[in-house]
Structures are given as structure tokens and as C-alpha cells.
Design a protein around this motif. Structure first.
Motif, PDB file in Angstrom:
ATOM      1  N   ASN A   2       0.809  -1.133   0.218  1.00  0.00           N
ATOM      2  CA  ASN A   2      -0.266   0.049   0.137  1.00  0.00           C
ATOM      3  C   ASN A   2       0.934   1.227  -0.101  1.00  0.00           C
ATOM      4  N   ASN A   6       0.500   4.436  -2.459  1.00  0.00           N
ATOM      5  CA  ASN A   6       0.288   5.859  -1.738  1.00  0.00           C
ATOM      6  C   ASN A   6       1.197   6.822  -2.147  1.00  0.00           C
ATOM      7  N   ASP A  10       0.494  10.183  -4.565  1.00  0.00           N
ATOM      8  CA  ASP A  10       0.983  11.456  -4.388  1.00  0.00           C
ATOM      9  C   ASP A  10       1.693  12.195  -5.520  1.00  0.00           C
TER      10      ASP A  10
END
Length: 188
Positions: A2, A6, A10
Motif C-alpha cells: 500500500n 500511496n 501523491d
């Protein structure tokens, strides 16, 4: 895994199908402390994401190594010039702590670039980010004193000083361990 999604999100949104394709190419690899990931003369074959650990980039020398980079959790690591050109590396990469990487081969990375909508955007933005980091480092070596580089490092990256041997920090800021010791005494 994960952490990787993530990190990517971004930079830019990634569709579920693109993520599935990309993540299917990733392989988890664990390394012990002080394990070479790439030696001089080897060709970089992977782009890796660090989920745990600290990695050092350096040129080995007889007296002391010339350290020019550290990479921490939640960041990509590769010998980017060797990966791009598929030519032998002129430096080495090693773990400084126990490290967990998620790796993708260069062949699979090229396939991600070719077959996904977000692959090229992510690749371009990562290359731009690497350029900015390298440019900032070069400017600091040219325009700051060793003491200024140390203080900058201390204020911007305090984790370096807590987790990395001082001889590597000295090399990173371009001085001998003895000179770093004198700077540290003067500051305290």
C-alpha cells in the motif's frame, strides 16, 4: 505494498487496472544489513521501492568511501543512470540496515510504461524529482561550507545523524571523519 500505491498517488492518480498491472510485476525481496545491492561494473536491472531500511550509494576508495546518497523508507532506489543506459555502474549501492524492497525488473518497467496510462507520467515525474535532488546536492557542494552542509543535513534530515555511522555522513558532506568531529565539537 500500500505504501507504493500511496507514494504513486501523491504523484498522480493511478487507475485500479493500471495498479493491478504494475503491482503484479513487483517482487518482495529482503536483505540483511550491509548487503551489496549493486557493485561497480554491474548493470542495474531493477527499480526498487524501500518499505523498510536505509540504503547508501557510494564509490569505494582505499582510505574511505565517497558516499553521495542515502535513501530511506517509502522511496524508490536504483542506479538510475545504469538502468537507463543498461551500462555498467560506476558506483555501488548497499543496505545500511535490514531492508525490505519491492522490485520491478527493467523489462517489466518498460512494459508498464508501454501498456498503462499512468506509467509514463509516473516515470517522468520520478525522473524530474531525482534531477531536483541531484541538483540541490551539487549546489550545496559548490556553494556551502562543510559546516553549513552539516547543519543543513542536521536540520533537514535528523534521521541521518541518528541511524547512519558518522564516517558515512562525513563522506556525504565531503570531509574526513576527523573534520566532522571538529565541526561537531565547535557546534556543541
Amino acid at each position: 505494498m500500500n505504501e507504493i500505491r500511496n507514494f504513486i498517488e501523491d504523484i498522480t492518480l493511478i487507475s485500479d487496472s493500471d495498479w493491478q498491472f504494475f503491482s503484479s510485476k513487483l517482487q518482495e525481496v529482503k536483505f540483511k544489513k550491509n548487503t551489496p545491492l549493486l557493485k561497480i561494473g554491474e548493470i542495474e536491472k531493477h527499480l526498487s521501492f524501500i518499505t523498510k531500511g536505509i540504503i547508501r550509494l557510494y564509490i569505494p576508495k582505499d582510505e574511505f568511501d565517497l558516499t553521495f546518497g542515502f535513501v530511506f523508507n517509502n522511496a524508490f532506489i536504483t542506479a538510475y543512470d545504469s538502468l537507463l543506459t543498461q551500462s555498467p555502474s560506476e558506483y555501488q549501492i548497499e543496505t545500511l540496515t535490514e531492508t525490505i524492497l519491492w522490485r520491478i525488473s527493467n523489462k517489466d518497467l518498460q512494459e508498464v510504461y508501454e501498456k498503462t496510462n499512468s506509467g509514463n507520467i509516473i516515470g517522468r515525474k520520478m525522473a524530474e524529482n531525482m534531477f531536483l535532488i541531484k541538483s540541490k546536492r551539487e549546489l550545496s557542494l559548490l556553494s556551502q561550507t562543510a559546516e553549513e552542509r552539516y547543519l543543513d543535513l542536521f536540520s533537514n534530515r535528523p534521521e541521518l545523524l541518528q541511524q547512519i555511522p558518522l564516517k558515512y555522513i562525513a563522506s556525504y558532506i565531503g570531509i574526513t571523519p576527523q573534520a566532522l568531529s571538529r565541526i561537531r565539537k565547535r557546534i556543541t
